[in-house]
Design a protein around this motif. Structure first.
Motif, PDB file in Angstrom:
ATOM      1  N   ALA A  95      91.403  69.810  39.860  1.00 54.29           N
ATOM      2  CA  ALA A  95      92.365  69.025  39.091  1.00 54.29           C
ATOM      3  C   ALA A  95      92.894  67.848  39.902  1.00 54.29           C
ATOM      4  N   LYS A  96      93.180  68.079  41.170  1.00 54.79           N
ATOM      5  CA  LYS A  96      93.677  67.001  42.030  1.00 54.79           C
ATOM      6  C   LYS A  96      92.633  65.893  42.171  1.00 54.79           C
ATOM      7  N   LYS A  97      91.390  66.268  42.378  1.00 55.20           N
ATOM      8  CA  LYS A  97      90.313  65.275  42.502  1.00 55.20           C
ATOM      9  C   LYS A  97      90.190  64.424  41.248  1.00 55.20           C
ATOM     10  N   ALA A  98      90.394  65.045  40.093  1.00 58.88           N
ATOM     11  CA  ALA A  98      90.243  64.344  38.820  1.00 58.88           C
ATOM     12  C   ALA A  98      91.518  63.616  38.391  1.00 58.88           C
ATOM     13  N   GLY A  99      92.639  63.969  38.988  1.00 63.74           N
ATOM     14  CA  GLY A  99      93.908  63.378  38.596  1.00 63.74           C
ATOM     15  C   GLY A  99      94.499  64.003  37.346  1.00 63.74           C
ATOM     16  N   CYS A 100      94.289  65.304  37.176  1.00 66.51           N
ATOM     17  CA  CYS A 100      94.800  66.042  36.009  1.00 66.51           C
ATOM     18  C   CYS A 100      96.106  66.740  36.349  1.00 66.51           C
ATOM     19  N   ARG A 101      96.987  66.797  35.387  1.00 70.33           N
ATOM     20  CA  ARG A 101      98.177  67.620  35.577  1.00 70.33           C
ATOM     21  C   ARG A 101      98.178  68.836  34.655  1.00 70.33           C
ATOM     22  N   PHE A 102      97.150  68.946  33.794  1.00 71.34           N
ATOM     23  CA  PHE A 102      97.018  70.105  32.912  1.00 71.34           C
ATOM     24  C   PHE A 102      95.638  70.729  33.090  1.00 71.34           C
ATOM     25  N   VAL A 103      95.626  72.030  33.347  1.00 73.70           N
ATOM     26  CA  VAL A 103      94.385  72.790  33.467  1.00 73.70           C
ATOM     27  C   VAL A 103      94.464  73.939  32.469  1.00 73.70           C
ATOM     28  N   PHE A 104      93.445  74.039  31.626  1.00 73.41           N
ATOM     29  CA  PHE A 104      93.347  75.149  30.685  1.00 73.41           C
ATOM     30  C   PHE A 104      92.230  76.065  31.159  1.00 73.41           C
TER      31      PHE A 104
END
Length: 172
Positions: A95-104
């Motif tokens: 998620a950090k690599k992709a720049g996401c703050r939401f993981v499902f």
């Protein structure tokens, strides 16, 4: 923005179809966190964006996928290869690599929201085989227009709200 998230239906399509009929007019995205046990060309996957779960043997699906909805990135994974039963570390790194703050994610069959280092790890539970309650669950995520509030509304498979695990959070 409204996103409906399901997981771990294990071959039962009834509730996935029912959700489409109930929420079709106002939903921006449909996510499935794996273990559908359906073929990758199943008609439901014209709507639901899905990933491979540990019980999806016949599929050639990705282990995780990124989806962008209205400028917000979401990471979807089943979690079995990310070892979600031990920690969120592998998902957090992705998620950090992709720049996401939401993981499902799925796999555990337990509906919950957890936060680590500004990343929200959200499991909708299992539609058909819950491990933490009597009825299956799913999630409706609503993010307000100015992206300051996210509301995680959990429902049982009969569409009754589950307030004890639903929550709203302020986004930075």
């Amino acid at each position: 923005m409204k996103i409906v998230v399901v997981s771990d239906n294990h071959g039962d399509t009834y509730y996935m179809e029912e959700l489409l009929s109930i929420h079709s007019e106002d939903t921006d995205a449909w996510f499935h966190c794996g273990d559908s046990e359906l073929p990758e060309d199943h008609p439901l996957f014209q709507n639901y964006q899905t990933v491979e779960g540990n019980m999806d043997f016949a599929n050639k699906l990705k282990l995780s996928r990124l989806e962008e909805i209205q400028g917000e990135l979401f990471l979807i994974a089943h979690g079995h290869k990310h070892k979600v039963k031990q920690s969120y570390d592998r998902l957090k790194e992705e998620a950090k690599k992709a720049g996401c703050r939401f993981v499902f994610y799925g796999h555990t069959h337990v509906a919950k929201v957890a936060e680590e280092e500004g990343i929200y790890f959200v499991n909708p539970g299992s539609l058909t085989q819950p491990r933490d309650r009597h009825k299956g669950t799913y999630l409706v995520l609503t993010i307000d227009e100015d992206k300051t509030t996210a509301t995680f509304d959990f429902y049982d498979k009969d569409h009754n709200s589950i307030p004890e695990i639903s929550q709203s959070i302020h986004l930075n």
